[in-house]
Design an enzyme around this catalytic site. Sequence first.
Site, mmCIF file in Angstrom:
data_model
loop_
_atom_site.group_PDB
_atom_site.id
_atom_site.type_symbol
_atom_site.label_atom_id
_atom_site.label_comp_id
_atom_site.label_asym_id
_atom_site.label_seq_id
_atom_site.Cartn_x
_atom_site.Cartn_y
_atom_site.Cartn_z
ATOM 1 N N TYR A 94 14.871 -0.611 15.525
ATOM 2 C CA TYR A 94 14.854 -0.729 14.061
ATOM 3 C C TYR A 94 16.150 -1.372 13.559
ATOM 4 C CZ TYR A 94 14.247 0.371 9.141
ATOM 5 O OH TYR A 94 14.129 0.271 7.771
ATOM 6 N N SER B 19 0.803 -1.228 0.000
ATOM 7 C CA SER B 19 0.000 0.000 0.000
ATOM 8 C C SER B 19 0.829 1.267 0.000
ATOM 9 C CB SER B 19 -0.951 -0.013 1.201
ATOM 10 O OG SER B 19 -1.788 -1.132 1.108
ATOM 11 N N GLY C 57 5.096 3.115 -0.747
ATOM 12 C CA GLY C 57 6.549 3.090 -0.980
ATOM 13 C C GLY C 57 7.087 1.950 -1.837
HETATM 14 P P1 NAI Z 1 6.350 2.632 3.838
HETATM 15 O O1 NAI Z 1 6.027 3.146 5.185
HETATM 16 O O2 NAI Z 1 6.116 3.505 2.656
HETATM 17 O O3 NAI Z 1 5.595 1.249 3.592
HETATM 18 C C1 NAI Z 1 5.522 0.250 4.567
HETATM 19 C C2 NAI Z 1 4.250 -0.548 4.343
HETATM 20 O O4 NAI Z 1 4.214 -1.591 5.331
HETATM 21 C C3 NAI Z 1 2.981 0.295 4.528
HETATM 22 O O5 NAI Z 1 2.100 0.119 3.438
HETATM 23 C C4 NAI Z 1 2.394 -0.238 5.820
HETATM 24 O O6 NAI Z 1 0.978 -0.157 5.890
HETATM 25 C C5 NAI Z 1 2.893 -1.686 5.820
HETATM 26 N N1 NAI Z 1 2.856 -2.236 7.170
HETATM 27 C C6 NAI Z 1 3.410 -1.691 8.289
HETATM 28 N N2 NAI Z 1 3.094 -2.419 9.370
HETATM 29 C C7 NAI Z 1 2.321 -3.442 8.931
HETATM 30 C C8 NAI Z 1 1.658 -4.517 9.582
HETATM 31 N N3 NAI Z 1 1.688 -4.660 10.912
HETATM 32 N N4 NAI Z 1 0.967 -5.399 8.832
HETATM 33 C C9 NAI Z 1 0.888 -5.244 7.486
HETATM 34 N N5 NAI Z 1 1.470 -4.228 6.819
HETATM 35 C C10 NAI Z 1 2.176 -3.338 7.536
HETATM 36 O O7 NAI Z 1 7.879 2.211 3.891
HETATM 37 P P2 NAI Z 1 8.906 1.783 2.728
HETATM 38 O O8 NAI Z 1 9.954 2.798 2.671
HETATM 39 O O9 NAI Z 1 8.198 1.381 1.508
HETATM 40 O O10 NAI Z 1 9.544 0.510 3.425
HETATM 41 C C11 NAI Z 1 9.470 -0.800 2.890
HETATM 42 C C12 NAI Z 1 10.534 -1.646 3.581
HETATM 43 O O11 NAI Z 1 11.827 -1.135 3.269
HETATM 44 C C13 NAI Z 1 10.434 -1.656 5.112
HETATM 45 O O12 NAI Z 1 10.706 -2.953 5.587
HETATM 46 C C14 NAI Z 1 11.530 -0.678 5.527
HETATM 47 O O13 NAI Z 1 11.999 -0.936 6.819
HETATM 48 C C15 NAI Z 1 12.574 -0.950 4.464
HETATM 49 N N6 NAI Z 1 13.520 0.145 4.286
HETATM 50 C C16 NAI Z 1 13.103 1.390 3.868
HETATM 51 C C17 NAI Z 1 14.018 2.408 3.734
HETATM 52 C C18 NAI Z 1 13.601 3.787 3.318
HETATM 53 O O14 NAI Z 1 14.419 4.703 3.455
HETATM 54 N N7 NAI Z 1 12.390 4.018 2.836
HETATM 55 C C19 NAI Z 1 15.445 2.195 4.012
HETATM 56 C C20 NAI Z 1 15.782 0.867 4.433
HETATM 57 C C21 NAI Z 1 14.839 -0.120 4.561
#
Ligand code: NAI
Length: 258
Positions: free
Chosen positions: A157, A10, A12
């Site tokens: 984290y 949903s 990123g």
């Molecule tokens: P985001 O916040 O845009 O997306 C994360 C998604 O995970 C959201 O759609 C959210 O609803 C879902 N989510 C969170 N908790 C949940 C749960 N309990 N059950 C089901 N869905 C859940 O973040 P982004 O940036 O797309 O992150 C994706 C992955 O990449 C994550 O694991 C993050 O830790 C990792 N990451 C991101 C970085 C960044 O700078 N954006 C850097 C390094 C790692």
Amino acid sequence: NLPIAVTGVSSGIGAATASMLNDRGIKLVGIDRTVPESFAGTFIQADLSTPAGARAAAAQVAEAAPGGLQGLANIAGVPGTAPWRTVLGVNVFGVRELTRALAPVLAEGASVVNLASSVAFHWRGLADACARFALAQDTEEALDAVAGDAHATGESYLFSKQCVCFLTEHLSAELLPRRIRVNAVSPGPVQTPILEDFKNDHGRDKVEGAAKLLGRFGEPEDVARVVAYLLSDAAPWINGADIRVDGGLTAYRSSAAI
Ligand code: NAI
């Protein structure tokens, strides 16, 4: 052409990965706690913060993919600004429980990709603590046991992503007999909604300084492209690896520290 299950669709990186896979004609089963604005495939609303939630999600995925899955991308994650139990619950046990619950549904030769983070590279010394935590049978007991641990709670984290690196190797070994590959991707700072939380958690100057050094923040597609590659037949001999996609940030910081 079996479907691929993707969590975190949903927002990123998960949304970008789903859209890229869809453009390549791959059927999708998406999982998130939030309903996406648009999604091409079967969407399952689920909370991956508890093992029960992850297993319930897996049961629904199995129903939506009766012929099996060719891949699983564990992308959902929460930042360190969330309560530490939630961070460890989603980022570590969510990945482990969903992967294990879906293992019987993954076809031979399937591929699993876990989202770790380049921050995990700073924490290599915690391997033993991560191994104990990430493999604990009783997740509630494991969470209680680290309640007094400054690393696991104060830097939840970083600890969680180090655990993801550990789990990736462990699951790769576990699933090797079935020829299922398990790899991790470790992004640097990427322009998604989570970035604002990282600024609050790790320090605004540090995160913005990284973008200045690299010329820009990463885009979700920079990471999605690598996830899609690892999920594909183009990477048949890459297994148990962790691929850094951080524009060179980690290399710069470690060589500057020498
Ligand atoms: P985001 O916040 O845009 O997306 C994360 C998604 O995970 C959201 O759609 C959210 O609803 C879902 N989510 C969170 N908790 C949940 C749960 N309990 N059950 C089901 N869905 C859940 O973040 P982004 O940036 O797309 O992150 C994706 C992955 O990449 C994550 O694991 C993050 O830790 C990792 N990451 C991101 C970085 C960044 O700078 N954006 C850097 C390094 C790692």
